[in-house]
Write a protein that holds these residues in place. Structure first.
Motif, PDB file in Angstrom:
ATOM      1  N   THR A 342      21.785  69.784  76.903  1.00  0.00           N
ATOM      2  CA  THR A 342      22.566  70.989  77.187  1.00  0.00           C
ATOM      3  C   THR A 342      24.002  70.780  76.747  1.00  0.00           C
ATOM      4  O   THR A 342      24.561  69.679  76.875  1.00  0.00           O
ATOM      5  CB  THR A 342      22.525  71.312  78.686  1.00  0.00           C
ATOM      6  OG1 THR A 342      23.025  70.186  79.423  1.00  0.00           O
ATOM      7  CG2 THR A 342      21.092  71.596  79.130  1.00  0.00           C
ATOM      8  N   GLY A 343      24.593  71.821  76.228  1.00  0.00           N
ATOM      9  CA  GLY A 343      26.014  71.785  75.872  1.00  0.00           C
ATOM     10  C   GLY A 343      26.883  72.215  77.039  1.00  0.00           C
ATOM     11  O   GLY A 343      26.400  72.527  78.142  1.00  0.00           O
ATOM     12  N   GLN A 358      27.761  81.191  79.023  1.00  0.00           N
ATOM     13  CA  GLN A 358      26.585  80.686  78.292  1.00  0.00           C
ATOM     14  C   GLN A 358      26.831  79.261  77.813  1.00  0.00           C
ATOM     15  O   GLN A 358      27.971  78.787  77.761  1.00  0.00           O
ATOM     16  CB  GLN A 358      26.278  81.584  77.087  1.00  0.00           C
ATOM     17  CG  GLN A 358      25.908  83.000  77.455  1.00  0.00           C
ATOM     18  CD  GLN A 358      25.631  83.838  76.226  1.00  0.00           C
ATOM     19  OE1 GLN A 358      26.046  83.499  75.124  1.00  0.00           O
ATOM     20  NE2 GLN A 358      24.934  84.941  76.408  1.00  0.00           N
ATOM     21  N   ARG A 359      25.712  78.601  77.454  1.00  0.00           N
ATOM     22  CA  ARG A 359      25.778  77.261  76.871  1.00  0.00           C
ATOM     23  C   ARG A 359      24.609  77.083  75.912  1.00  0.00           C
ATOM     24  O   ARG A 359      23.625  77.831  75.955  1.00  0.00           O
ATOM     25  CB  ARG A 359      25.716  76.189  77.960  1.00  0.00           C
ATOM     26  CG  ARG A 359      24.398  76.153  78.717  1.00  0.00           C
ATOM     27  CD  ARG A 359      24.364  75.019  79.704  1.00  0.00           C
ATOM     28  NE  ARG A 359      23.111  75.023  80.470  1.00  0.00           N
ATOM     29  CZ  ARG A 359      22.834  74.138  81.426  1.00  0.00           C
ATOM     30  NH1 ARG A 359      23.715  73.182  81.742  1.00  0.00           N
ATOM     31  NH2 ARG A 359      21.694  74.203  82.076  1.00  0.00           N
ATOM     32  N   GLU A 360      24.714  76.087  75.060  1.00  0.00           N
ATOM     33  CA  GLU A 360      23.638  75.775  74.128  1.00  0.00           C
ATOM     34  C   GLU A 360      22.651  74.822  74.789  1.00  0.00           C
ATOM     35  O   GLU A 360      23.032  73.831  75.403  1.00  0.00           O
ATOM     36  CB  GLU A 360      24.198  75.142  72.854  1.00  0.00           C
ATOM     37  CG  GLU A 360      25.029  76.088  72.009  1.00  0.00           C
ATOM     38  CD  GLU A 360      25.468  75.429  70.712  1.00  0.00           C
ATOM     39  OE1 GLU A 360      25.112  74.243  70.527  1.00  0.00           O
ATOM     40  OE2 GLU A 360      26.130  76.088  69.911  1.00  0.00           O
ATOM     41  N   VAL A 361      21.350  75.119  74.639  1.00  0.00           N
ATOM     42  CA  VAL A 361      20.269  74.260  75.126  1.00  0.00           C
ATOM     43  C   VAL A 361      19.307  74.050  73.960  1.00  0.00           C
ATOM     44  O   VAL A 361      18.857  75.014  73.342  1.00  0.00           O
ATOM     45  CB  VAL A 361      19.525  74.885  76.318  1.00  0.00           C
ATOM     46  CG1 VAL A 361      18.366  73.982  76.752  1.00  0.00           C
ATOM     47  CG2 VAL A 361      20.477  75.114  77.474  1.00  0.00           C
ATOM     48  N   ALA A 362      19.005  72.781  73.647  1.00  0.00           N
ATOM     49  CA  ALA A 362      18.160  72.485  72.493  1.00  0.00           C
ATOM     50  C   ALA A 362      17.196  71.362  72.835  1.00  0.00           C
ATOM     51  O   ALA A 362      17.465  70.505  73.680  1.00  0.00           O
ATOM     52  CB  ALA A 362      19.013  72.101  71.282  1.00  0.00           C
ATOM     53  N   GLY A 382       8.178  70.462  80.128  1.00  0.00           N
ATOM     54  CA  GLY A 382       8.933  71.014  81.242  1.00  0.00           C
ATOM     55  C   GLY A 382       9.622  72.312  80.866  1.00  0.00           C
ATOM     56  O   GLY A 382       9.684  72.707  79.704  1.00  0.00           O
ATOM     57  N   GLY A 383      10.164  72.976  81.874  1.00  0.00           N
ATOM     58  CA  GLY A 383      10.838  74.244  81.618  1.00  0.00           C
ATOM     59  C   GLY A 383      12.178  74.050  80.924  1.00  0.00           C
ATOM     60  O   GLY A 383      12.874  73.048  81.114  1.00  0.00           O
ATOM     61  N   LYS A 384      12.535  75.011  80.118  1.00  0.00           N
ATOM     62  CA  LYS A 384      13.805  74.960  79.407  1.00  0.00           C
ATOM     63  C   LYS A 384      14.950  75.237  80.376  1.00  0.00           C
ATOM     64  O   LYS A 384      14.903  76.203  81.155  1.00  0.00           O
ATOM     65  CB  LYS A 384      13.797  75.990  78.277  1.00  0.00           C
ATOM     66  CG  LYS A 384      15.035  75.943  77.399  1.00  0.00           C
ATOM     67  CD  LYS A 384      14.884  76.914  76.228  1.00  0.00           C
ATOM     68  CE  LYS A 384      16.096  76.837  75.306  1.00  0.00           C
ATOM     69  NZ  LYS A 384      15.958  77.742  74.144  1.00  0.00           N
ATOM     70  N   PRO A 385      16.008  74.395  80.387  1.00  0.00           N
ATOM     71  CA  PRO A 385      17.144  74.635  81.276  1.00  0.00           C
ATOM     72  C   PRO A 385      17.771  75.986  80.990  1.00  0.00           C
ATOM     73  O   PRO A 385      17.703  76.510  79.868  1.00  0.00           O
ATOM     74  CB  PRO A 385      18.095  73.482  80.942  1.00  0.00           C
ATOM     75  CG  PRO A 385      17.231  72.421  80.336  1.00  0.00           C
ATOM     76  CD  PRO A 385      16.163  73.152  79.605  1.00  0.00           C
ATOM     77  N   PRO A 386      18.437  76.596  82.014  1.00  0.00           N
ATOM     78  CA  PRO A 386      19.021  77.924  81.814  1.00  0.00           C
ATOM     79  C   PRO A 386      20.164  77.884  80.805  1.00  0.00           C
ATOM     80  O   PRO A 386      20.919  76.907  80.726  1.00  0.00           O
ATOM     81  CB  PRO A 386      19.510  78.302  83.212  1.00  0.00           C
ATOM     82  CG  PRO A 386      19.678  77.004  83.928  1.00  0.00           C
ATOM     83  CD  PRO A 386      18.640  76.089  83.389  1.00  0.00           C
ATOM     84  N   VAL A 387      20.285  78.941  80.068  1.00  0.00           N
ATOM     85  CA  VAL A 387      21.360  79.054  79.086  1.00  0.00           C
ATOM     86  C   VAL A 387      22.454  80.013  79.563  1.00  0.00           C
ATOM     87  O   VAL A 387      23.501  80.120  78.914  1.00  0.00           O
ATOM     88  CB  VAL A 387      20.795  79.535  77.729  1.00  0.00           C
ATOM     89  CG1 VAL A 387      19.826  78.505  77.163  1.00  0.00           C
ATOM     90  CG2 VAL A 387      20.088  80.883  77.877  1.00  0.00           C
ATOM     91  N   SER A 450      27.738  61.926  65.253  1.00  0.00           N
ATOM     92  CA  SER A 450      27.967  62.776  66.414  1.00  0.00           C
ATOM     93  C   SER A 450      28.898  62.068  67.392  1.00  0.00           C
ATOM     94  O   SER A 450      29.070  60.842  67.347  1.00  0.00           O
ATOM     95  CB  SER A 450      26.632  63.111  67.096  1.00  0.00           C
ATOM     96  OG  SER A 450      26.018  61.934  67.566  1.00  0.00           O
ATOM     97  N   ARG A 451      29.512  62.856  68.287  1.00  0.00           N
ATOM     98  CA  ARG A 451      30.374  62.308  69.328  1.00  0.00           C
ATOM     99  C   ARG A 451      30.351  63.243  70.526  1.00  0.00           C
ATOM    100  O   ARG A 451      29.907  64.388  70.430  1.00  0.00           O
ATOM    101  CB  ARG A 451      31.794  62.132  68.824  1.00  0.00           C
ATOM    102  CG  ARG A 451      32.477  63.463  68.457  1.00  0.00           C
ATOM    103  CD  ARG A 451      33.889  63.239  67.981  1.00  0.00           C
ATOM    104  NE  ARG A 451      34.537  64.500  67.599  1.00  0.00           N
ATOM    105  CZ  ARG A 451      35.794  64.573  67.131  1.00  0.00           C
ATOM    106  NH1 ARG A 451      36.523  63.472  66.981  1.00  0.00           N
ATOM    107  NH2 ARG A 451      36.315  65.737  66.787  1.00  0.00           N
ATOM    108  N   VAL A 452      30.821  62.746  71.658  1.00  0.00           N
ATOM    109  CA  VAL A 452      30.881  63.527  72.886  1.00  0.00           C
ATOM    110  C   VAL A 452      32.181  64.325  72.917  1.00  0.00           C
ATOM    111  O   VAL A 452      33.259  63.776  72.658  1.00  0.00           O
ATOM    112  CB  VAL A 452      30.778  62.609  74.118  1.00  0.00           C
ATOM    113  CG1 VAL A 452      30.901  63.416  75.392  1.00  0.00           C
ATOM    114  CG2 VAL A 452      29.459  61.839  74.096  1.00  0.00           C
ATOM    115  N   VAL A 453      32.091  65.613  73.229  1.00  0.00           N
ATOM    116  CA  VAL A 453      33.261  66.496  73.369  1.00  0.00           C
ATOM    117  C   VAL A 453      33.179  67.141  74.748  1.00  0.00           C
ATOM    118  O   VAL A 453      32.197  67.824  75.054  1.00  0.00           O
ATOM    119  CB  VAL A 453      33.292  67.573  72.257  1.00  0.00           C
ATOM    120  CG1 VAL A 453      34.499  68.478  72.441  1.00  0.00           C
ATOM    121  CG2 VAL A 453      33.315  66.920  70.883  1.00  0.00           C
ATOM    122  N   GLN A 454      34.228  66.913  75.609  1.00  0.00           N
ATOM    123  CA  GLN A 454      34.223  67.417  76.972  1.00  0.00           C
ATOM    124  C   GLN A 454      35.580  68.011  77.339  1.00  0.00           C
ATOM    125  O   GLN A 454      36.620  67.578  76.823  1.00  0.00           O
ATOM    126  CB  GLN A 454      33.879  66.292  77.959  1.00  0.00           C
ATOM    127  CG  GLN A 454      32.495  65.719  77.778  1.00  0.00           C
ATOM    128  CD  GLN A 454      32.236  64.563  78.723  1.00  0.00           C
ATOM    129  OE1 GLN A 454      33.149  63.810  79.045  1.00  0.00           O
ATOM    130  NE2 GLN A 454      30.998  64.438  79.170  1.00  0.00           N
TER     131      GLN A 454
END
Length: 548
Positions: A342-343, A358-362, A382-387, A450-454
């Motif tokens: 999840t983003g 909203q957020r990105e879920v992939a 499993g179920g897809k997390p909420p977006v 890739s890197r972590v962005v918070q």
């Protein structure tokens, strides 16, 4: 006495017209005075010269040195019973004799024999020039009622690799298998002793093959194929199809099976209808696992055949000793290293009050080096997390809020009322924080980092959602480490001819990480090649062109 010591030859008998003898008052006998009949000797050793070649060799041993030794027989289609031989090292037919020896086959694939210099047809009763013929059941001069014809069609629209179409039982005759139309696929056949045609990813040249006690003739003209056998078979034959990609494909097959009839033909109109029961693979079971590699097995069912129709019946009607084993196919071979990621939640849809964010879920595939690649949602369990979730705009906190007035500072006369007005502003308390770039996803060629962005609070370090979205740093960036070394052995997949000529690529199925499949040399595995054919096929084509 038979004209040959092995194989099929000819013998004859002669009669005299002497009862009464021809002459004054006598009459000539009817029909021929000599009758020829085919005779069967033990089979000739495998690889031994043909009867026609032996005649050329015999002539060569007596020929003069000037003419050279005659070693190889040549068949003239217009004169099949004349002996032509080819000298050593040359391909020129030389007339050796006006007629071959009696019992010489007229051609390499014909049952007719040469007798007295003429090609004679042999009846099923082994009599030369007899008109006796086998019926469809293999009975000489029969009426065709002692067997039944089994016909069927096999159609397929999805799948790759070997797919079993039908099991032809023992005792089958007049077997014929024909493709509906030319196709990038191959017919395959295998018996219980593992003799086969086009199995184990090895494609044979057209010709004749010995399977299940009978001779199977395999014909391939361009992209069209057919198989046929006279029978009877001494064991079951497994008819398969080798597919290279999802396609619409169909074949027609038919054969005859004997019926166990014990009743008199005269009561045929009043007897009960005769049914034929055979085992067939009716359907496929579901895969045993969702990921990591499982198995699918065929459902073996007993089928009743009557009046050119088939229906499923209880298994007790079929003979248990003839029941074939279920066919097994690998399924869901993809790795289980799939998970949801999840983003960060985006900004609230309104600046003050309740809104939505909203957020990105992939669904991603996790490589061993830590790199994540996006893939299709169906691979993650499993179920897809909420977006989407509810939120409250925090800009409402950036306004003045006054408390209630305090009591007057004086009980009499002039005094002062007071109140506090605190102001809290969060708009500049949060900022974007980034981690270090990961290693490049590829050791050569193009890849990704890739890197972590918070979003974090400047003082407390807590995560938040008040960072400006327009200033968010990138999470991915491309990387490059030089040209890859594309050395690969195309024969580890299948022969170069199959990879180049028979596989029709319809594009990559996993476009996100097919380049990683290629860079990790996983294209050598046919399963990965099929899913990433567009990415893999360019260097396979180069290898094939280089070899040719």
């Amino acid at each position: 006495m038979c004209s040959r010591t092995c194989g099929t030859g000819v013998q004859f008998r002669q009669r005299k017209c002497d009862n009464p003898p021809p002459g004054p008052g006598g009459q000539h006998c009817q029909k021929l005075s000599v009758e020829h009949k085919a005779c069967e000797r033990p089979p000739c050793p495998k690889g031994a010269p043909s009867f026609r070649d032996l005649q050329c060799l015999s002539y060569g041993r007596h020929a003069s040195k000037q003419r050279g030794g005659m070693l190889t027989a040549i068949i003239n289609d217009d004169k099949p019973c004349v002996l032509f031989c080819s000298p050593l090292g040359r391909d020129v037919p030389v007339l050796v004799s006006d007629r071959v020896m009696d019992g010489t086959p007229c051609g390499p694939y014909e049952a007719d024999l040469c007798v007295n210099g003429r090609c004679q047809r042999i009846g099923c009763d082994s009599i030369i020039s007899s008109s006796a013929k086998e019926d469809r059941c293999g009975v000489c001069n029969g009426d065709g009622r002692s067997c039944t014809i089994v016909r069927g069609d096999f159609n397929h629209t999805k799948g790759m690799g070997y797919i079993e179409a039908v099991v032809i039982p023992a005792g089958a005759r007049r077997i014929k298998v024909v493709e509906d139309r030319p196709s990038h696929s191959f017919l395959a056949l295998k018996d219980s002793s593992q003799r086969s045609i086009n199995s184990d990813w090895k494609i044979e040249l057209p010709g004749e093959f010995q399977l299940a006690g009978t001779t199977v003739r395999y014909v391939r003209r361009g992209l069209w194929e057919k198989m046929s056998a006279k029978g009877p078979t001494k064991g079951p034959l497994h008819l398969m199809v080798l597919l290279f990609h999802d396609q619409s494909y169909g074949i027609h097959y038919e054969y005859t099976l004997p019926l166990n009839t014990t009743q008199d033909r005269s009561s045929e109109e009043h007897r009960e209808p005769e049914y034929l029961y055979i085992w067939t693979h009716s359907s496929w079971q579901d895969c045993t696992v969702q990921c990591g590699g499982g198995e699918r097995r065929t459902v073996v069912s007993c089928m009743r055949i009557f009046n050119k129709t088939m229906e499923r019946v209880n298994d007790s009607y079929c003979q248990p000793e003839n029941r074939p084993l279920p066919q097994i196919r690998l399924c869901n071979s993809h790795h289980c290293q799939y998970r949801w990621v999840t983003g960060d939640w985006g900004s609230c849809s309104i600046t003050c009050g309740k809104g939505l964010q909203q957020r990105e879920v992939a669904c991603v595939y996790h490589l061993q080096n830590g790199t994540l690649f996006h893939t299709r949602d169906l691979f993650c369990q499993g179920g897809k997390p909420p977006v989407v979730q509810g939120c409250e705009g925090r800009l409402c906190l950036s306004v003045w809020e006054a408390s209630e007035w305090a009591q007057c500072s004086s009980d009499c006369g002039r005094g002062v009322h007071s109140r506090t007005e605190p102001c809290e502003d969060h708009s500049k308390c949060y900022e974007w924080k980034t981690g270090d770039w990961s290693k490049c996803s590829s050791s050569c060629g193009k890849g990704l980092q890739s890197r972590v962005v918070q979003c974090m609070h400047k003082v407390t370090g807590r995560h938040g959602n008040d960072c400006p979205v327009t200033l968010r740093p990138p999470t991915y960036r491309p990387c490059h480490h030089g040209t890859c070394n594309e050395k690969i052995n195309v024969n580890t997949i299948t022969s170069p001819r199959l990879a180049a000529l028979t596989y029709k690529c319809l594009g990559d199925q996993w476009t996100v990480y097919c380049r990683v499949i290629r860079e990790k040399n996983l294209c050598q595995d046919m399963r990965w090649y099929q899913r990433c054919c567009d990415t893999c096929r360019d260097f396979y084509a180069k290898k094939i062109l280089h070899k040719s």
